[in-house]
Write an enzyme that holds these catalytic residues in place. Structure first.
Site, PDB file in Angstrom:
ATOM      1  N   CYS A  72       0.544  -1.371   0.376  1.00 51.32           N
ATOM      2  CA  CYS A  72       0.407   0.239  -0.037  1.00 51.32           C
ATOM      3  C   CYS A  72       1.277   1.133   0.071  1.00 51.32           C
ATOM      4  O   CYS A  72       1.847   1.427   0.591  1.00 51.32           O
ATOM      5  CB  CYS A  72      -0.926  -0.285   0.844  1.00 51.32           C
ATOM      6  SG  CYS A  72      -1.702   1.659   1.464  1.00 51.32           S
ATOM      7  N   CYS A  78      -0.868   5.597   7.158  1.00 51.96           N
ATOM      8  CA  CYS A  78      -1.784   5.059   7.381  1.00 51.96           C
ATOM      9  C   CYS A  78      -2.213   5.151   8.856  1.00 51.96           C
ATOM     10  O   CYS A  78      -0.825   4.212   8.803  1.00 51.96           O
ATOM     11  CB  CYS A  78      -2.480   4.899   6.564  1.00 51.96           C
ATOM     12  SG  CYS A  78      -4.502   3.715   6.779  1.00 51.96           S
ATOM     13  N   CYS A  81      -2.704  -0.174   9.426  1.00 52.66           N
ATOM     14  CA  CYS A  81      -2.045  -1.344   9.214  1.00 52.66           C
ATOM     15  C   CYS A  81      -0.850  -0.851   9.954  1.00 52.66           C
ATOM     16  O   CYS A  81       0.133   0.410   9.232  1.00 52.66           O
ATOM     17  CB  CYS A  81      -1.166  -1.657   7.201  1.00 52.66           C
ATOM     18  SG  CYS A  81      -2.234  -2.383   7.097  1.00 52.66           S
ATOM     19  N   CYS A 159      -7.386  -0.151  -0.676  1.00 50.83           N
ATOM     20  CA  CYS A 159      -7.000  -0.669   0.624  1.00 50.83           C
ATOM     21  C   CYS A 159      -6.717  -2.339   0.727  1.00 50.83           C
ATOM     22  O   CYS A 159      -7.408  -2.197   0.055  1.00 50.83           O
ATOM     23  CB  CYS A 159      -8.378  -0.697   1.533  1.00 50.83           C
ATOM     24  SG  CYS A 159      -7.140  -1.228   3.455  1.00 50.83           S
ATOM     25  N   GLN A 274     -16.145 -12.033  13.269  1.00 45.46           N
ATOM     26  CA  GLN A 274     -14.355 -12.984  12.421  1.00 45.46           C
ATOM     27  C   GLN A 274     -14.945 -11.766  11.841  1.00 45.46           C
ATOM     28  O   GLN A 274     -15.420 -12.410  10.406  1.00 45.46           O
ATOM     29  CB  GLN A 274     -14.569 -13.508  13.019  1.00 45.46           C
ATOM     30  CG  GLN A 274     -14.179 -14.157  14.791  1.00 45.46           C
ATOM     31  CD  GLN A 274     -13.237 -13.655  15.197  1.00 45.46           C
ATOM     32  OE1 GLN A 274     -12.229 -12.578  15.074  1.00 45.46           O
ATOM     33  NE2 GLN A 274     -13.592 -14.378  16.971  1.00 45.46           N
ATOM     34  N   TYR A 303     -19.540 -15.902  26.116  1.00 42.59           N
ATOM     35  CA  TYR A 303     -19.402 -14.432  24.674  1.00 42.59           C
ATOM     36  C   TYR A 303     -20.173 -15.078  23.513  1.00 42.59           C
ATOM     37  O   TYR A 303     -18.463 -15.088  22.002  1.00 42.59           O
ATOM     38  CB  TYR A 303     -18.045 -14.454  25.313  1.00 42.59           C
ATOM     39  CG  TYR A 303     -17.856 -14.160  26.347  1.00 42.59           C
ATOM     40  CD1 TYR A 303     -17.681 -12.834  26.495  1.00 42.59           C
ATOM     41  CD2 TYR A 303     -16.858 -14.625  27.221  1.00 42.59           C
ATOM     42  CE1 TYR A 303     -17.641 -12.187  28.034  1.00 42.59           C
ATOM     43  CE2 TYR A 303     -17.097 -14.551  28.711  1.00 42.59           C
ATOM     44  CZ  TYR A 303     -17.060 -13.111  29.003  1.00 42.59           C
ATOM     45  OH  TYR A 303     -16.681 -12.829  30.677  1.00 42.59           O
ATOM     46  N   GLU A 324     -24.839 -15.026  25.531  1.00 42.52           N
ATOM     47  CA  GLU A 324     -24.546 -13.694  24.855  1.00 42.52           C
ATOM     48  C   GLU A 324     -25.416 -12.655  24.860  1.00 42.52           C
ATOM     49  O   GLU A 324     -26.586 -13.190  25.170  1.00 42.52           O
ATOM     50  CB  GLU A 324     -25.080 -13.816  22.965  1.00 42.52           C
ATOM     51  CG  GLU A 324     -24.787 -12.894  22.144  1.00 42.52           C
ATOM     52  CD  GLU A 324     -23.410 -11.920  22.194  1.00 42.52           C
ATOM     53  OE1 GLU A 324     -22.406 -12.509  21.965  1.00 42.52           O
ATOM     54  OE2 GLU A 324     -23.569 -10.728  22.481  1.00 42.52           O
ATOM     55  N   ASP A 372     -14.644 -16.182  24.786  1.00 39.81           N
ATOM     56  CA  ASP A 372     -14.594 -15.531  23.805  1.00 39.81           C
ATOM     57  C   ASP A 372     -14.472 -14.488  24.448  1.00 39.81           C
ATOM     58  O   ASP A 372     -15.918 -13.601  23.191  1.00 39.81           O
ATOM     59  CB  ASP A 372     -14.684 -16.885  22.087  1.00 39.81           C
ATOM     60  CG  ASP A 372     -14.250 -15.434  21.258  1.00 39.81           C
ATOM     61  OD1 ASP A 372     -13.810 -14.445  21.639  1.00 39.81           O
ATOM     62  OD2 ASP A 372     -14.772 -15.966  20.151  1.00 39.81           O
ATOM     63  N   CYS A 399      -8.349 -12.051  21.924  1.00 39.48           N
ATOM     64  CA  CYS A 399      -8.064 -11.230  21.023  1.00 39.48           C
ATOM     65  C   CYS A 399      -7.696 -10.288  21.561  1.00 39.48           C
ATOM     66  O   CYS A 399      -6.258  -9.019  21.231  1.00 39.48           O
ATOM     67  CB  CYS A 399      -9.153 -10.264  20.642  1.00 39.48           C
ATOM     68  SG  CYS A 399     -10.643  -9.414  20.999  1.00 39.48           S
TER      69      CYS A 399
HETATM   70  C1  LIG Z   1     -14.871 -11.562  20.625  1.00 35.97           C
HETATM   71  S1  LIG Z   1     -16.447 -11.879  20.731  1.00 35.97           S
HETATM   72  C2  LIG Z   1     -16.963 -13.303  19.866  1.00 35.97           C
HETATM   73  C3  LIG Z   1     -17.784 -13.688  19.776  1.00 35.97           C
HETATM   74  C4  LIG Z   1     -18.055 -15.532  19.361  1.00 35.97           C
HETATM   75  N1  LIG Z   1     -17.951 -16.457  19.566  1.00 35.97           N
HETATM   76  C5  LIG Z   1     -17.169 -15.183  17.027  1.00 35.97           C
HETATM   77  O1  LIG Z   1     -16.499 -15.957  17.498  1.00 35.97           O
HETATM   78  O2  LIG Z   1     -17.516 -14.999  16.770  1.00 35.97           O
HETATM   79  C6  LIG Z   1     -17.340 -11.348  22.494  1.00 35.97           C
HETATM   80  C7  LIG Z   1     -18.772 -11.412  22.240  1.00 35.97           C
HETATM   81  O3  LIG Z   1     -18.695 -11.353  24.032  1.00 35.97           O
HETATM   82  C8  LIG Z   1     -20.299 -10.653  23.174  1.00 35.97           C
HETATM   83  N2  LIG Z   1     -20.388  -9.806  24.728  1.00 35.97           N
HETATM   84  C9  LIG Z   1     -19.127  -9.048  25.578  1.00 35.97           C
HETATM   85  N3  LIG Z   1     -19.585  -9.140  26.756  1.00 35.97           N
HETATM   86  C10 LIG Z   1     -20.540  -9.726  27.538  1.00 35.97           C
HETATM   87  C11 LIG Z   1     -21.195 -10.577  29.032  1.00 35.97           C
HETATM   88  N4  LIG Z   1     -20.768  -9.309  29.880  1.00 35.97           N
HETATM   89  N5  LIG Z   1     -21.717 -11.084  28.072  1.00 35.97           N
HETATM   90  C12 LIG Z   1     -22.265 -11.864  27.165  1.00 35.97           C
HETATM   91  N6  LIG Z   1     -21.959 -11.875  25.822  1.00 35.97           N
HETATM   92  C13 LIG Z   1     -20.827 -10.389  25.862  1.00 35.97           C
HETATM   93  C14 LIG Z   1     -20.359  -9.301  22.677  1.00 35.97           C
HETATM   94  O4  LIG Z   1     -21.294  -9.002  22.081  1.00 35.97           O
HETATM   95  C15 LIG Z   1     -19.736 -10.589  21.355  1.00 35.97           C
HETATM   96  O5  LIG Z   1     -20.434 -10.951  20.857  1.00 35.97           O
END
Ligand SMILES: C[S@@+](CC[C@H](N)C(=O)[O-])C[C@H]1O[C@@H](n2cnc3c(N)ncnc32)[C@H](O)[C@@H]1O
Length: 430
Positions: A72, A78, A81, A159, A274, A303, A324, A372, A399
């Site tokens: 790029c 920018c 990246c 991009c 993702q 999550y 969730e 997650d 992450c």
């Molecule tokens: C990193 S994402 C992971 C989603 C999924 N596992 C995936 O791989 O696509 C985190 C998720 O947690 C949810 N989240 C965040 N805080 C939360 C909480 N306190 N209780 C329940 N869900 C939550 C967010 O809305 C989001 O969808």
């Protein structure tokens, strides 16, 4: 003592967590964007803090073997990246070292981190694009990315992290906004662009609801027939949150579909999904293999977003419960179970902290728990519930290495940390 605007010569010996080169000078560390390890450069000091400085690389005096020519042309100014100037091998080594240092320093884990699983597609991988929109002093519209460390927008022609199709649609939208004199009315463009199904969602974020987008929608859908959803999101708040809760459907359906690991997923504008499909399959397959489930196992997917990980695992176990807090994501997760004919997965809408405590009180037992969370990791109470649940296995997908290390430091009271496997989800960035 270094002073602002001073020019020095220095060698890069390390990287910061966010990919800046570290140059030691007397007792100071200077953090310099776009430097590679072993490189010697002429550096201008741009800011002086108590214990460190920031600098700008003016000239490379001795180049590093880890340097590569960025694809790029605007990768330097920018803010998108941070490590495009590093060879992909060096990016993976930088990421592995960062995870290792974080686990050693914060987690006190004494555990050798596996090599990072790299991507075969380190460019054109993003399925989600968010671009700020503004006007310049001559009232021309600008669509692009923020300049590094600033809120000035750099106009974007192409991009290299997003698809050609996304680039084309962004250019077309800009022209249509100009043609319809929508200057100062549009705040962001967001696209979700799924390669496998070819389905595209456009979200136009406006400051106010009363914006006439009829012609823009008509023409952009004609221009790119794979657009299956156009939403308007109204966000007048002066914060850095992109989407408000107020959305209106302008065309098609409220979601688009994608395919992952052989399953179909409905994804809405607000749902977490993702951004790198190639590596998401690698990540989920890694989870499947580490979980090593049997047909008797019960899995808790904490999550769970739109249910992706749990639904992928449902083929290998007896039951999956997903938790969730975003209502629309739970609606999508339930629909995703239905469209894939999965009847052993249920989804609970609520805060993980409360729902997991309730499941514990009810005496629920889990053979495997998937965790997650977002970047901030788990609350202390959630960690305590994870300890009390005493599952046979936890797979923590993270992450953010620093919050992962913090949480692992607590979880290790109860669980043996067996394997830490990084997967590169964001090539060219940190
Ligand atoms: C990193 S994402 C992971 C989603 C999924 N596992 C995936 O791989 O696509 C985190 C998720 O947690 C949810 N989240 C965040 N805080 C939360 C909480 N306190 N209780 C329940 N869900 C939550 C967010 O809305 C989001 O969808």
């Amino acid at each position: 003592m270094l002073v602002k605007n001073q020019i020095i010569e220095g060698k890069c010996t390390d990287y910061t967590y966010n990919g800046l080169g570290v140059v030691k000078y007397d007792t100071f560390c200077i953090f310099v964007k776009d430097m590679a390890i072993d490189e010697v450069g002429q550096i201008k000091i741009t800011a002086v803090r108590k214990d460190f400085c920031y600098g700008r690389l003016l000239k490379i005096i001795v180049s590093s073997k880890h340097r590569t020519e960025p694809k790029c042309p605007i990768s330097r100014p920018c803010g998108g990246c941070q490590v495009q100037h590093l060879s992909y091998q060096e990016q993976l080594s930088f990421k592995r070292n960062h995870v290792q240092n974080t686990m050693d320093r914060i987690g006190k884990l004494d555990k050798k981190i596996n090599e990072v699983i790299g991507s075969e597609n380190p460019y054109y991988y993003r399925n989600k694009v968010i671009l700020p929109v503004s006007v310049d002093k001559d009232n021309n519209m600008i669509v692009g990315f923020y300049r590094y460390n600033s809120n000035i927008i750099i106009p974007l022609e192409e991009c290299y992290l997003q698809s050609d199709k996304a680039n084309r649609v962004v250019k077309k939208l800009k022209k249509l906004f100009e043609k319809n004199k929508l200057h100062n009315q549009i705040r962001y463009i967001m696209l979700r662009d799924m390669e496998k199904t070819s389905e595209l969602m456009v979200v136009i974020v406006t400051y106010q609801k009363e914006v006439d987008l009829k012609d823009v929608v008509k023409e952009v859908v004609k221009f790119e027939p794979t657009i299956k959803s156009v939403m308007q999101n109204i966000n007048g708040k002066r914060t850095n949150v992109i989407l408000s809760d107020e959305s209106v459907l302008l065309y098609g359906r409220k979601y688009i579909q994608d395919e992952l690991c052989g399953l179909t997923f409905n994804v809405s504008a607000h749902s977490f999904y993702q951004v790198n499909n190639f590596q998401t399959e690698v990540l989920y397959n890694t989870v499947v293999s580490l979980a090593n489930l049997s047909k008797e196992d019960v899995v808790l997917d904490m999550y769970c977003g739109v249910g992706t990980i749990g639904l992928v695992l449902s083929r290998y176990c007896k039951e999956v419960i997903g938790v969730e807090k975003v209502e629309q994501a739970v609606i999508d997760a339930r629909e995703n179970a239905k469209i894939n004919n999965i009847d052993n997965a249920t989804f609970i809408c609520g805060d993980v902290e409360k729902v997991s405590k309730k499941l514990l009180k009810e005496g629920k037992c889990f053979d495997c728990i998937i965790v997650d969370p977002p970047r901030k990791g788990c609350s202390k109470k959630t960690i305590q519930t994870l300890i009390d649940l005493n599952s046979k296995k936890i797979i923590y997908v993270s992450c953010d290495p620093s919050t992962l290390a913090r949480d692992l430091a607590l979880l290790k009271q109860q669980y043996n940390i067996e394997i830490i496997q990084p997967v590169d989800m964001f090539p060219q960035t940190y």
